[in-house]
Design a protein around this motif. Structure first.
Motif, PDB file in Angstrom:
ATOM      1  N   PRO A   1       0.796  -1.243   0.000  1.00 45.11           N
ATOM      2  CA  PRO A   1       0.000   0.000   0.000  1.00 45.11           C
ATOM      3  C   PRO A   1       0.826   1.290   0.000  1.00 45.11           C
ATOM      4  O   PRO A   1       0.501   2.218  -0.736  1.00 45.11           O
ATOM      5  CB  PRO A   1      -0.847  -0.111   1.272  1.00 45.11           C
ATOM      6  N   LYS A   2       1.876   1.363   0.781  1.00 37.91           N
ATOM      7  CA  LYS A   2       2.698   2.582   0.829  1.00 37.91           C
ATOM      8  C   LYS A   2       3.353   2.843  -0.529  1.00 37.91           C
ATOM      9  O   LYS A   2       3.443   3.981  -0.983  1.00 37.91           O
ATOM     10  CB  LYS A   2       3.766   2.442   1.928  1.00 37.91           C
ATOM     11  N   GLU A   3       3.788   1.768  -1.191  1.00 32.72           N
ATOM     12  CA  GLU A   3       4.396   1.891  -2.511  1.00 32.72           C
ATOM     13  C   GLU A   3       3.361   2.304  -3.552  1.00 32.72           C
ATOM     14  O   GLU A   3       3.641   3.136  -4.416  1.00 32.72           O
ATOM     15  CB  GLU A   3       5.046   0.559  -2.912  1.00 32.72           C
ATOM     16  N   VAL A   4       2.158   1.735  -3.452  1.00 31.06           N
ATOM     17  CA  VAL A   4       1.061   2.102  -4.364  1.00 31.06           C
ATOM     18  C   VAL A   4       0.755   3.587  -4.227  1.00 31.06           C
ATOM     19  O   VAL A   4       0.582   4.291  -5.224  1.00 31.06           O
ATOM     20  CB  VAL A   4      -0.207   1.254  -4.082  1.00 31.06           C
ATOM     21  N   GLU A   5       0.721   4.082  -2.999  1.00 29.03           N
ATOM     22  CA  GLU A   5       0.448   5.497  -2.757  1.00 29.03           C
ATOM     23  C   GLU A   5       1.488   6.386  -3.451  1.00 29.03           C
ATOM     24  O   GLU A   5       1.134   7.365  -4.113  1.00 29.03           O
ATOM     25  CB  GLU A   5       0.442   5.776  -1.255  1.00 29.03           C
ATOM     26  N   VAL A   6       2.750   6.037  -3.329  1.00 29.04           N
ATOM     27  CA  VAL A   6       3.825   6.824  -3.947  1.00 29.04           C
ATOM     28  C   VAL A   6       3.703   6.791  -5.475  1.00 29.04           C
ATOM     29  O   VAL A   6       3.826   7.822  -6.141  1.00 29.04           O
ATOM     30  CB  VAL A   6       5.217   6.305  -3.499  1.00 29.04           C
ATOM     31  N   ILE A   7       3.413   5.635  -6.033  1.00 24.21           N
ATOM     32  CA  ILE A   7       3.284   5.489  -7.495  1.00 24.21           C
ATOM     33  C   ILE A   7       2.121   6.326  -8.013  1.00 24.21           C
ATOM     34  O   ILE A   7       2.259   7.071  -8.986  1.00 24.21           O
ATOM     35  CB  ILE A   7       3.102   4.001  -7.877  1.00 24.21           C
ATOM     36  N   TYR A   8       0.968   6.246  -7.360  1.00 20.69           N
ATOM     37  CA  TYR A   8      -0.211   6.976  -7.823  1.00 20.69           C
ATOM     38  C   TYR A   8      -0.014   8.490  -7.671  1.00 20.69           C
ATOM     39  O   TYR A   8      -0.456   9.268  -8.501  1.00 20.69           O
ATOM     40  CB  TYR A   8      -1.457   6.517  -7.072  1.00 20.69           C
ATOM     41  N   ARG A   9       0.671   8.896  -6.611  1.00 23.36           N
ATOM     42  CA  ARG A   9       0.953  10.326  -6.408  1.00 23.36           C
ATOM     43  C   ARG A   9       1.869  10.829  -7.532  1.00 23.36           C
ATOM     44  O   ARG A   9       1.687  11.937  -8.028  1.00 23.36           O
ATOM     45  CB  ARG A   9       1.607  10.534  -5.047  1.00 23.36           C
ATOM     46  N   GLU A  10       2.815  10.004  -7.922  1.00 22.51           N
ATOM     47  CA  GLU A  10       3.758  10.359  -8.993  1.00 22.51           C
ATOM     48  C   GLU A  10       3.037  10.505 -10.349  1.00 22.51           C
ATOM     49  O   GLU A  10       3.387  11.368 -11.141  1.00 22.51           O
ATOM     50  CB  GLU A  10       4.830   9.283  -9.086  1.00 22.51           C
ATOM     51  N   LEU A  11       2.043   9.667 -10.581  1.00 20.21           N
ATOM     52  CA  LEU A  11       1.381   9.649 -11.886  1.00 20.21           C
ATOM     53  C   LEU A  11       0.167  10.573 -12.007  1.00 20.21           C
ATOM     54  O   LEU A  11      -0.337  10.790 -13.082  1.00 20.21           O
ATOM     55  CB  LEU A  11       0.959   8.225 -12.222  1.00 20.21           C
ATOM     56  N   LYS A  12      -0.295  11.122 -10.909  1.00 16.44           N
ATOM     57  CA  LYS A  12      -1.482  11.999 -10.969  1.00 16.44           C
ATOM     58  C   LYS A  12      -1.103  13.439 -11.114  1.00 16.44           C
ATOM     59  O   LYS A  12      -0.088  13.897 -10.938  1.00 16.44           O
ATOM     60  CB  LYS A  12      -2.327  11.812  -9.726  1.00 16.44           C
TER      61      LYS A  12
END
Length: 63
Positions: free
Chosen positions: A52-63
């Motif tokens: 989950p923490k990694e998913v959060e970072v990835i989605y923040r980067e792509l939005k």
């Protein structure tokens, strides 16, 4: 309100961002796993599940 992220498979992340090239996403996902979890890049490439923490970072980067 803050979004709640859950475990995701790498394939699910690819499907969530169809306009982003899979090659770019693969690199971003693996580098993020390596950086956030502190594991070697080789181990990050072998993992199928993104935490989950990694998913959060990835989605923040792509939005």
């Amino acid at each position: 309100m803050k979004e709640e992220y859950t475990f995701k498979r790498k394939q699910e992340i690819y499907r969530d961002f169809p306009k982003v090239s899979e090659k770019f996403l693969r690199c971003l996902i693996n580098e993020t796993i390596s950086k956030v979890s502190g594991v070697p890049l080789k181990e990050a490439k072998d993992r199928k599940v993104v935490f989950p923490k990694e998913v959060e970072v990835i989605y923040r980067e792509l939005k």
